[in-house]
Design a protein around this motif. Structure first.
Motif, mmCIF file in Angstrom:
data_model
loop_
_atom_site.group_PDB
_atom_site.id
_atom_site.type_symbol
_atom_site.label_atom_id
_atom_site.label_comp_id
_atom_site.label_asym_id
_atom_site.label_seq_id
_atom_site.Cartn_x
_atom_site.Cartn_y
_atom_site.Cartn_z
ATOM 1 N N THR A 196 80.866 29.840 -19.188
ATOM 2 C CA THR A 196 80.929 29.328 -17.820
ATOM 3 C C THR A 196 80.738 30.519 -16.894
ATOM 4 O OG1 THR A 196 82.441 27.567 -18.507
ATOM 5 C CG2 THR A 196 82.362 28.090 -16.158
ATOM 6 N N MET A 197 79.681 30.458 -16.090
ATOM 7 C CA MET A 197 79.286 31.629 -15.318
ATOM 8 C C MET A 197 79.548 31.433 -13.825
ATOM 9 S SD MET A 197 75.729 32.715 -17.200
ATOM 10 C CE MET A 197 74.877 31.203 -16.762
ATOM 11 N N ASN A 198 80.082 32.473 -13.217
ATOM 12 C CA ASN A 198 80.357 32.482 -11.782
ATOM 13 C C ASN A 198 79.700 33.734 -11.218
ATOM 14 O OD1 ASN A 198 82.674 30.262 -11.566
ATOM 15 N ND2 ASN A 198 82.953 31.446 -13.434
ATOM 16 N N THR A 257 76.070 45.770 -5.483
ATOM 17 C CA THR A 257 75.357 45.281 -6.667
ATOM 18 C C THR A 257 76.014 43.995 -7.169
ATOM 19 O OG1 THR A 257 74.669 47.510 -7.280
ATOM 20 C CG2 THR A 257 74.724 45.865 -9.044
ATOM 21 N N GLY A 258 75.196 43.038 -7.565
ATOM 22 C CA GLY A 258 75.703 41.747 -8.007
ATOM 23 C C GLY A 258 76.413 41.821 -9.339
ATOM 24 N N ARG A 259 77.242 40.799 -9.585
ATOM 25 C CA ARG A 259 77.935 40.703 -10.881
ATOM 26 C C ARG A 259 78.121 39.238 -11.248
ATOM 27 N NH1 ARG A 259 81.910 43.213 -7.783
ATOM 28 N NH2 ARG A 259 80.139 44.609 -7.424
ATOM 29 N N CYS A 260 78.162 38.957 -12.554
ATOM 30 C CA CYS A 260 78.365 37.601 -13.069
ATOM 31 C C CYS A 260 79.633 37.581 -13.903
ATOM 32 C CB CYS A 260 77.177 37.161 -13.916
ATOM 33 S SG CYS A 260 77.303 35.468 -14.532
ATOM 34 N N LEU A 261 80.604 36.762 -13.491
ATOM 35 C CA LEU A 261 81.874 36.632 -14.201
ATOM 36 C C LEU A 261 81.747 35.489 -15.199
ATOM 37 C CD1 LEU A 261 84.183 36.962 -11.060
ATOM 38 C CD2 LEU A 261 83.239 38.776 -12.511
ATOM 39 N N ILE A 262 81.811 35.821 -16.477
ATOM 40 C CA ILE A 262 81.536 34.851 -17.542
ATOM 41 C C ILE A 262 82.794 34.611 -18.362
ATOM 42 C CG2 ILE A 262 80.098 34.329 -19.552
ATOM 43 C CD1 ILE A 262 78.052 36.346 -18.419
ATOM 44 N N VAL A 263 83.215 33.343 -18.417
ATOM 45 C CA VAL A 263 84.376 32.948 -19.211
ATOM 46 C C VAL A 263 83.867 32.220 -20.451
ATOM 47 C CG1 VAL A 263 86.530 31.645 -19.259
ATOM 48 C CG2 VAL A 263 85.767 32.729 -17.121
ATOM 49 N N VAL A 264 84.200 32.755 -21.630
ATOM 50 C CA VAL A 264 83.767 32.165 -22.889
ATOM 51 C C VAL A 264 84.963 31.450 -23.525
ATOM 52 C CG1 VAL A 264 82.716 32.581 -25.140
ATOM 53 C CG2 VAL A 264 82.100 34.028 -23.185
ATOM 54 N N THR A 265 84.829 30.148 -23.728
ATOM 55 C CA THR A 265 85.905 29.347 -24.326
ATOM 56 C C THR A 265 85.784 29.347 -25.850
ATOM 57 O OG1 THR A 265 84.501 27.468 -23.679
ATOM 58 C CG2 THR A 265 86.460 27.858 -22.373
ATOM 59 N N GLU A 282 90.362 24.894 -16.059
ATOM 60 C CA GLU A 282 90.968 23.842 -15.234
ATOM 61 C C GLU A 282 91.760 24.444 -14.071
ATOM 62 O OE1 GLU A 282 93.266 21.473 -17.888
ATOM 63 O OE2 GLU A 282 91.534 20.821 -19.056
ATOM 64 N N ARG A 283 92.512 25.511 -14.364
ATOM 65 C CA ARG A 283 93.314 26.137 -13.307
ATOM 66 C C ARG A 283 92.451 26.667 -12.174
ATOM 67 N NH1 ARG A 283 96.148 28.366 -17.624
ATOM 68 N NH2 ARG A 283 95.204 30.426 -17.302
ATOM 69 N N HIS A 284 91.260 27.096 -12.519
ATOM 70 C CA HIS A 284 90.401 27.718 -11.505
ATOM 71 C C HIS A 284 89.240 26.806 -11.088
ATOM 72 C CE1 HIS A 284 92.517 31.556 -11.699
ATOM 73 N NE2 HIS A 284 92.619 31.341 -12.989
ATOM 74 N N ASP A 285 89.348 25.531 -11.468
ATOM 75 C CA ASP A 285 88.386 24.516 -11.045
ATOM 76 C C ASP A 285 86.954 24.922 -11.412
ATOM 77 O OD1 ASP A 285 87.695 22.074 -9.931
ATOM 78 O OD2 ASP A 285 87.383 22.909 -7.930
ATOM 79 N N LEU A 286 86.776 25.338 -12.671
ATOM 80 C CA LEU A 286 85.472 25.760 -13.163
ATOM 81 C C LEU A 286 84.892 24.688 -14.076
ATOM 82 C CD1 LEU A 286 86.330 29.469 -14.075
ATOM 83 C CD2 LEU A 286 85.465 28.575 -11.903
ATOM 84 N N THR A 287 83.603 24.414 -13.940
ATOM 85 C CA THR A 287 82.932 23.418 -14.759
ATOM 86 C C THR A 287 82.378 24.078 -16.012
ATOM 87 O OG1 THR A 287 82.306 22.166 -12.788
ATOM 88 C CG2 THR A 287 81.092 21.694 -14.814
ATOM 89 N N LYS A 288 82.894 23.655 -17.172
ATOM 90 C CA LYS A 288 82.504 24.301 -18.420
ATOM 91 C C LYS A 288 80.991 24.252 -18.629
ATOM 92 C CE LYS A 288 84.821 23.765 -22.346
ATOM 93 N NZ LYS A 288 85.277 23.270 -23.675
ATOM 94 N N GLY A 289 80.426 25.395 -19.012
ATOM 95 C CA GLY A 289 79.016 25.478 -19.347
ATOM 96 C C GLY A 289 78.075 25.596 -18.172
ATOM 97 N N ALA A 290 78.609 25.575 -16.961
ATOM 98 C CA ALA A 290 77.747 25.606 -15.775
ATOM 99 C C ALA A 290 77.676 27.004 -15.179
ATOM 100 C CB ALA A 290 78.248 24.621 -14.726
#
Length: 327
Positions: A126-128, A112-120, A26-34
């Protein structure tokens, strides 16, 4: 080149995984699971805010190829990295598990690309994703010899965005079919389907195998129910492999339908890579001549292993696990 089972074409990226609560999203305006695409500035800001985590080589198709290698399959990967530290890490990791990786790195431009993944706590990921060098894949990076050597060419929907990457996919598809080989496509994410629905529908009509989860296939055909989606994809005449989380999976081959149950008793820690590893199990079975129902069972077992720990790469002897489960 000697015959191989599968060549995967997709984003070459490094996964950064951490565990956090819903309040962090919520703090970082991330949509869960997207999955969201972010630019370099957004990636840097989110990375700085993330709790401590782990960094592992990833990317959807690369994860699938890692699973195939773990199951004893022969494979190759085509994807773009930069000649930087993360690029070297990615190349070393994928080669160390026995996969061929010969794509020349970028010498300048995006890193090189990277994927920031937050696991609740509910195991949703939730992947960025900052794609970086990955989106600079071009048709010149598609080695026809490798495509002709592969029983199946596996295309990652996440990469279907830049025109150069689309040209690379089309070249691979044409070379594979000209050589009598099969092509598989994973829709990757509803986000991708929403952006490229018409093109994805056209691709599904052209490829031999399509992988999708329930949300993706519903979005592709803009229908409200799974049964409607089954009817729509049957018209395409494509072998459809559709995953439904805890409801298992459905394999549709013309009028033949196989319903595969999900593995039971799994302690779900992180759903990252579940679809990738399901595809790995299925393709490993298919290229070794297994019947479709058994391919689906192999996919379910591989997916269950993936969600039992952090990260998408297998952490046990996957071949031994599948052999044990199948009896």
């Amino acid at each position: 080149m000697h015959e191989i089972d599968v060549v995967g074409i997709g984003n070459a990226i490094v996964d950064v995984l951490c565990q956090a609560d819903d309040a962090f999203l919520e703090r970082h305006d991330l949509t869960k699971g997207a999955m969201m695409l972010v630019d370099a500035e957004q990636a840097s800001r989110l990375y700085a805010a993330m709790p401590p985590g782990v960094e592992v080589s990833g990317g959807s198709a690369a994860n699938t190829m890692a699973g195939i290698a773990a199951l004893g399959g022969k494979g190759a990967f085509i994807g773009k990295v930069r000649d930087d530290q993360l690029g070297e890490v990615f190349a070393h990791d994928i080669r160390s598990i026995g996969l061929s990786f010969m794509t020349p790195p970028l010498l300048e431009g995006a890193p090189t690309g990277r994927c920031l993944i937050v696991v609740t706590p509910d195991a949703q990921r939730t992947m960025n994703t900052f794609l970086g060098a990955a989106i600079d894949l071009t048709a010149e990076d598609i080695n026809p010899e490798v495509i002709r050597a592969a029983k199946i060419t596996y295309l990652e929907g996440y990469l279907w965005d830049p025109e150069a990457a689309k040209a690379a996919f089309r070249k691979a598809l044409d070379v594979a079919h000209a050589g009598g080989r099969k092509v598989a496509l994973t829709l990757s994410d509803s986000f991708c389907v929403d952006r490229h629905r018409d093109e994805f529908r056209a691709l599904v009509d052209q490829v031999d195998i399509v992988f999708a989860n329930e949300a993706e296939i519903l979005s592709l055909y803009q229908v409200a129910t799974f049964d409607e989606a089954l009817h729509a994809v049957r018209k395409a005449g494509t072998l459809a492999v559709l995953t439904r989380s805890e409801q298992g999976s459905v394999i549709l081959d013309g009028d033949d339908v196989h319903v595969i149950g999900a593995e039971r008793g799994v302690n779900v820690l992180d759903t990252t890579g579940a679809g990738d590893l399901y595809a790995a199990g299925f393709l490993a079975g298919l290229t070794s001549g297994k019947p479709l129902a058994q391919c689906g069972r192999m996919g379910a077992i591989a997916a269950a292993e993936a969600i039992s720990h952090m990260g998408a790469r297998p952490q046990v002897d996957l071949a031994a696990l599948v052999a044990e489960k199948l009896g």
